[in-house]
Design an enzyme around this catalytic site. Structure first.
Site, mmCIF file in Angstrom:
data_model
loop_
_atom_site.group_PDB
_atom_site.id
_atom_site.type_symbol
_atom_site.label_atom_id
_atom_site.label_comp_id
_atom_site.label_asym_id
_atom_site.label_seq_id
_atom_site.Cartn_x
_atom_site.Cartn_y
_atom_site.Cartn_z
ATOM 1 N N CYS A 70 -2.142 -0.967 4.644
ATOM 2 C CA CYS A 70 -3.065 -1.755 3.831
ATOM 3 C C CYS A 70 -3.153 -3.157 4.411
ATOM 4 O O CYS A 70 -2.116 -3.796 4.633
ATOM 5 C CB CYS A 70 -2.559 -1.813 2.388
ATOM 6 N N CYS A 177 -10.503 -2.970 6.414
ATOM 7 C CA CYS A 177 -9.792 -2.408 5.254
ATOM 8 C C CYS A 177 -9.527 -0.952 5.594
ATOM 9 O O CYS A 177 -10.416 -0.244 6.083
ATOM 10 C CB CYS A 177 -10.649 -2.525 3.997
#
Length: 261
Positions: A70, A177
């Site tokens: 992440c 992302c």
């Protein structure tokens, strides 16, 4: 060999699939946070605390390395995770692939969450690695959330909106992302302009998986016939992959894994 990965949600699937392709025999521990997601609106201190809890739950399964699958968690929690876990447990973060994108020489865009777009962190990466190549930051409103829930209509709407903010002369898009890597081809189709060279996409999953293997002195062995086990932790509790994970090829790749006992 056992490798753990953490994220608030299924964005870690991209790096998980990359590990699986490099080392099919690796046992995987996926630590997700359905009780606390999404992390984007949370404070840096809250994100760090939740990431530490996920990491400690994963560490209890004695992995050889931990991947933060992440970008947001890497920004806010990497230093704290390394201080808590290393050197016993190497921790590998996820950083947007700005340097390889800039090496192509053409203008590029960085698709990222609204919270990351324009942040000092991302601006610092651009200043350090873009080497003067024109870079456009594109906020992707709602895309990570749509991918998390495998909401097809919402994914299409978010991708279309972000594509409209992407300059027409862009030759490369950085997927800033990890969720976006799960819909990479849809992003490519939306941004590709008629008559332009094929759009180049840069994700981080492959590099992160390779770095994790390097940190523990292991080599890729993609031809292995063995299949490692899979452990899924949901806010610290053992469970199964969230149903939306199976909407993506990266999630379906894990269906053949044997649950760890």
């Amino acid at each position: 060999m056992k490798i753990a990965l953490l994220d608030s949600g299924i964005g870690l699937l991209a790096a998980t699939a990359a590990v699986r392709r490099l080392r099919p025999d690796a046992d995987l521990v996926l630590s997700l946070d359905p009780d606390g997601m999404p992390w984007g609106p949370r404070t840096p201190q809250d994100i760090t605390g939740r990431a530490l809890a996920l990491a400690e739950a994963a560490a209890a399964h004695d992995p050889a390395a931990l991947i933060i699958g992440c970008n947001t968690a890497t920004v806010h929690a990497l230093t704290a995770l390394r201080a808590r876990l290393e050197p016993e447990l190497p921790v590998v973060g996820t950083v947007p692939a700005i340097k390889p994108a800039a090496s192509g020489g053409g203008p590029f865009a960085i698709w990222a969450t609204p919270a990351t777009t324009g942040s000092p962190y991302q601006r610092g990466l651009i200043e350090e690695f873009a080497d003067g190549v024109p870079a456009t930051e594109v906020p992707c409103h709602g895309l990570a959330e749509a991918v998390e829930h495998a909401d097809e209509a919402a994914i299409d709407a978010a991708v279309t909106a972000a594509a409209a903010l992407t300059p027409e002369d862009v030759t490369t898009v950085v997927l800033g992302c990890t969720h976006y890597e799960l819909v990479a081809e849809r992003i490519r189709a939306a941004v590709q302009r008629p008559g332009r060279p094929p759009l180049v996409l840069h994700g981080s999953a492959g590099a992160v998986a390779a770095q994790a293997l390097r940190r523990i002195g292991e080599e890729p062995a993609p031809a292995s016939t063995a299949t490692g086990t899979l452990t899924v932790l949901l806010s610290g509790r053992e469970g199964t992959l969230p149903a939306p994970a199976l909407a993506y090829a990266e999630g379906r790749l894990l269906r053949t894994a044997t649950p760890a006992r």
